[in-house]
Write a protein that holds these residues in place. Structure first.
Motif, short mmCIF file in Angstrom:
data_model
loop_
_atom_site.label_atom_id
_atom_site.label_comp_id
_atom_site.label_asym_id
_atom_site.label_seq_id
_atom_site.Cartn_x
_atom_site.Cartn_y
_atom_site.Cartn_z
N ALA A 111 -10.98 -38.74 -41.18
CA ALA A 111 -10.82 -38.41 -42.59
C ALA A 111 -10.77 -36.91 -42.81
CB ALA A 111 -11.96 -39.01 -43.41
N ILE A 112 -10.08 -36.53 -43.87
CA ILE A 112 -10.11 -35.17 -44.40
C ILE A 112 -10.51 -35.29 -45.87
CG2 ILE A 112 -8.78 -33.12 -44.98
CD1 ILE A 112 -6.98 -33.78 -42.55
N HIS A 113 -11.65 -34.73 -46.22
CA HIS A 113 -12.14 -34.79 -47.60
C HIS A 113 -11.75 -33.50 -48.33
CE1 HIS A 113 -14.49 -38.20 -46.27
NE2 HIS A 113 -15.13 -37.45 -45.38
N ARG A 114 -11.45 -33.62 -49.60
CA ARG A 114 -11.10 -32.42 -50.37
C ARG A 114 -11.95 -32.36 -51.63
NH1 ARG A 114 -5.15 -33.61 -53.24
NH2 ARG A 114 -6.03 -34.71 -55.04
N ILE A 115 -12.31 -31.13 -52.00
CA ILE A 115 -13.01 -30.90 -53.26
C ILE A 115 -12.31 -29.78 -54.00
CG2 ILE A 115 -15.23 -31.73 -52.39
CD1 ILE A 115 -16.09 -28.82 -52.13
N SER A 116 -12.34 -29.85 -55.30
CA SER A 116 -11.71 -28.85 -56.14
C SER A 116 -12.47 -27.52 -56.05
CB SER A 116 -11.68 -29.32 -57.59
OG SER A 116 -11.47 -28.26 -58.48
N LYS A 117 -11.73 -26.43 -55.94
CA LYS A 117 -12.38 -25.12 -55.94
C LYS A 117 -13.04 -24.81 -57.28
CE LYS A 117 -9.99 -22.59 -52.28
NZ LYS A 117 -9.11 -21.44 -51.94
N VAL A 118 -12.44 -25.32 -58.35
CA VAL A 118 -13.05 -25.14 -59.66
C VAL A 118 -14.42 -25.81 -59.70
CG1 VAL A 118 -12.85 -25.67 -62.12
CG2 VAL A 118 -10.83 -24.92 -60.84
N ASP A 119 -14.51 -27.04 -59.19
CA ASP A 119 -15.79 -27.75 -59.13
C ASP A 119 -16.77 -27.01 -58.21
OD1 ASP A 119 -14.79 -29.63 -60.83
OD2 ASP A 119 -14.49 -31.18 -59.30
N PHE A 120 -16.27 -26.54 -57.09
CA PHE A 120 -17.13 -25.85 -56.12
C PHE A 120 -17.80 -24.64 -56.76
CE2 PHE A 120 -17.91 -22.58 -52.97
CZ PHE A 120 -18.57 -23.27 -51.96
N ILE A 121 -17.04 -23.87 -57.51
CA ILE A 121 -17.59 -22.68 -58.16
C ILE A 121 -18.55 -23.03 -59.29
CG2 ILE A 121 -16.97 -20.66 -59.56
CD1 ILE A 121 -14.38 -20.48 -57.93
N SER A 122 -18.27 -24.14 -59.98
CA SER A 122 -18.98 -24.45 -61.22
C SER A 122 -20.25 -25.28 -61.02
CB SER A 122 -18.05 -25.20 -62.18
OG SER A 122 -16.88 -24.45 -62.44
N PHE A 123 -20.30 -26.10 -59.97
CA PHE A 123 -21.40 -27.06 -59.82
C PHE A 123 -22.01 -27.00 -58.43
CE2 PHE A 123 -18.11 -28.88 -62.65
CZ PHE A 123 -18.83 -28.89 -63.85
N ASP A 124 -23.27 -27.42 -58.35
CA ASP A 124 -23.95 -27.52 -57.05
C ASP A 124 -23.88 -28.93 -56.47
OD1 ASP A 124 -24.63 -24.86 -57.11
OD2 ASP A 124 -26.62 -25.19 -57.97
N THR A 125 -23.40 -29.87 -57.25
CA THR A 125 -23.14 -31.23 -56.77
C THR A 125 -21.73 -31.61 -57.20
OG1 THR A 125 -25.48 -31.86 -56.92
CG2 THR A 125 -23.85 -33.64 -56.80
N VAL A 126 -20.91 -32.01 -56.24
CA VAL A 126 -19.51 -32.31 -56.53
C VAL A 126 -19.14 -33.62 -55.85
CG1 VAL A 126 -18.91 -29.87 -56.73
CG2 VAL A 126 -18.67 -31.03 -54.52
N GLU A 127 -17.97 -34.15 -56.20
CA GLU A 127 -17.43 -35.33 -55.54
C GLU A 127 -16.13 -34.97 -54.84
OE1 GLU A 127 -17.03 -38.62 -58.16
OE2 GLU A 127 -19.20 -38.93 -58.35
N ALA A 128 -15.82 -35.75 -53.79
CA ALA A 128 -14.61 -35.50 -53.00
C ALA A 128 -13.66 -36.68 -53.10
CB ALA A 128 -14.98 -35.28 -51.54
N THR A 129 -12.39 -36.38 -52.87
CA THR A 129 -11.39 -37.43 -52.61
C THR A 129 -11.00 -37.33 -51.14
OG1 THR A 129 -9.67 -35.90 -53.40
CG2 THR A 129 -10.50 -37.54 -54.95
N THR A 130 -10.46 -38.43 -50.59
CA THR A 130 -10.33 -38.52 -49.14
C THR A 130 -8.91 -38.88 -48.71
OG1 THR A 130 -12.65 -39.15 -48.88
CG2 THR A 130 -11.16 -39.72 -47.08
N ILE A 131 -8.49 -38.21 -47.63
CA ILE A 131 -7.23 -38.50 -46.94
C ILE A 131 -7.61 -39.10 -45.58
CG2 ILE A 131 -5.16 -37.47 -45.90
CD1 ILE A 131 -5.67 -35.11 -47.99
N ASN A 132 -7.09 -40.28 -45.28
CA ASN A 132 -7.36 -40.92 -43.98
C ASN A 132 -6.14 -40.83 -43.07
OD1 ASN A 132 -9.15 -42.88 -46.04
ND2 ASN A 132 -10.18 -42.26 -44.15
N PHE A 133 -6.39 -40.78 -41.77
CA PHE A 133 -5.27 -40.71 -40.84
C PHE A 133 -5.65 -41.26 -39.48
CE2 PHE A 133 -7.63 -36.89 -39.81
CZ PHE A 133 -7.39 -36.66 -38.46
#
Length: 399
Positions: A111-133
């Motif tokens: 898997a490759i998980h991605r998180i928004s940079k906007v969320d990363f800067i704004s929050f200390d807890t975030v959620e990810a979406t996932t790319i599988n391969f």
């Protein structure tokens, strides 16, 4: 035979020269915090270093101060686990985490998980979406021990991922591409390289089209590899290795601040016999045109000598006869070495357990001799550079 030895001598001279150039601008920035002793990936974002630990640790990204290496923030990704996070990369919009560590070759959930940079800067807890391969050419998913299907490095170019495998058996790497979009994808093989060592991370500079790879050898000697003018259809073309002059350093993550300045991290490493402990650290180095400039190979003479066969041909497995012995004379307290080989010795280096170079000799090296360098009580490694390889031997100094 003389012509063959001349080429080997030149190749080794080039290797040592490049190693010295890389080592001159290499700096140890300091010890990493205990919370990231298993650092595995690295990016530079928002004027900070972002890293994470590998398998079995919490799904947390750590934001580090580049000067004092303190932890500025911990960003928890709440909806995924850290199965085996091995790399991290970024584009303009997202931070991507490579959960594709696969030592045994058994995983079917890469898997490759991605998180928004906007969320990363704004929050200390975030959620990810996932790319599988999955890899297009892997058919066997049985337990392979240390497999050739592990991976710890990836980067983004032309709006696609390029994953570089870490081949535990063959010490090479295969490059695969896959789309950057959400979904389930087949990773397509686009190139391979043999006998480079264990590749652990990579960073790509879109401005210079330069790829810089980091990894380590079977004896934990870290290296970087540089590819100028990257060709995505054959990513390893033009690969040039650079020795960092370190030993027993498990290099893990690499990133760049700009087109000349780079950081890389090392993971904590220890073993019992001989006693070795290498703390997790941050290093920095520069890549300039002077460092990468390759000297011209001397021209062959117009009428070269016809190579002569040696009087005593080498055995089929000459390395079996290359044996290094180190012993202490208790009467004089001097340490002696003896190397059983029929090969030339071109370099001699002593490292301490942290990988720091203590002493170097590159001329008039005998196959039997005395270690004259004063050494404090500790574990050291005597490394001899032969015409076709390297021999290293630990020895303990005690008063």
């Amino acid at each position: 035979m003389k012509n063959h030895l001349r080429k080997l001598s030149f190749a080794l001279l080039f290797f040592l020269t490049v190693g010295l150039l890389a080592q001159e601008n290499l700096q140890t920035r300091g010890q990493l915090p205990d919370d990231v002793f298993e650092t595995s990936g690295l990016i530079y974002f928002n004027e900070s270093l972002i890293t994470h630990n590998d398998s079995g640790n919490e799904p947390i990204l750590y934001e580090l101060d580049t000067l004092n290496l303190s932890i500025k923030r911990r960003i928890t990704i709440s909806n995924i686990a850290n199965i085996d996070w091995e790399a991290i990369t970024q584009d303009e919009e997202f931070i991507y985490i490579g959960d594709f560590g696969n030592n045994l070759g058994m995983r079917v959930d890469l898997a490759i998980h991605r998180i928004s940079k906007v969320d990363f800067i704004s929050f200390d807890t975030v959620e990810a979406t996932t790319i599988n391969f999955s890899y297009e050419d892997q058919e066997d998913f049985s337990n392979m021990g240390n497999s050739d299907w592990d991976a710890e490095a990836f980067f983004i170019v032309n709006n696609q991922f390029v994953v570089l495998t870490k081949q535990w058996k063959s010490f090479g790497s295969v490059a695969y591409t896959l789309p950057i979009t959400l979904g389930i994808h087949k990773a397509i093989r686009v190139g391979a390289i043999a006998d480079v060592g264990l590749i652990t991370d990579v960073t790509y500079d879109v401005v210079t089209n330069r790829l810089v790879i980091v990894g380590y050898s079977s004896i934990l000697s870290p290296f970087i590899g540089v590819v100028e003018d990257l060709n995505i259809e054959s990513p390893f073309d033009g690969y040039t290795p650079q020795n960092l002059g370190l030993n027993f350093v498990q290099a893990e993550g690499i990133t760049q601040v700009n087109s000349t300045n780079y950081f890389f991290t090392s993971e904590y490493y220890s073993r019992q016999s001989p006693t070795i402990e290498s703390i997790s650290r941050l290093f920095s180095f520069e890549i300039s045109e002077d460092v990468l400039e390759i000297p011209e190979v001397p021209e062959e003479p117009e009428n070269p000598e016809t190579p002569m066969e040696p009087d005593n041909p080498e055995p089929e497995n000459p390395e079996e006869n290359d044996k290094l012995v180190i012993f202490k004379d208790n009467f004089t307290n001097q340490y002696h070495y003896s190397l059983s080989t029929n090969k030339e010795i071109y370099g001699q280096i002593i490292y301490d357990v942290s990988g720091r170079q203590i002493w170097q000799n590159s001329g008039n090296i005998e196959k039997k001799g005395t270690i004259e360098q004063p050494l404090e009580s500790s574990i050291y490694y005597l490394t001899l550079y032969l015409e076709d390889g390297i021999i290293a031997k630990p020895f303990a100094v005690y008063q």
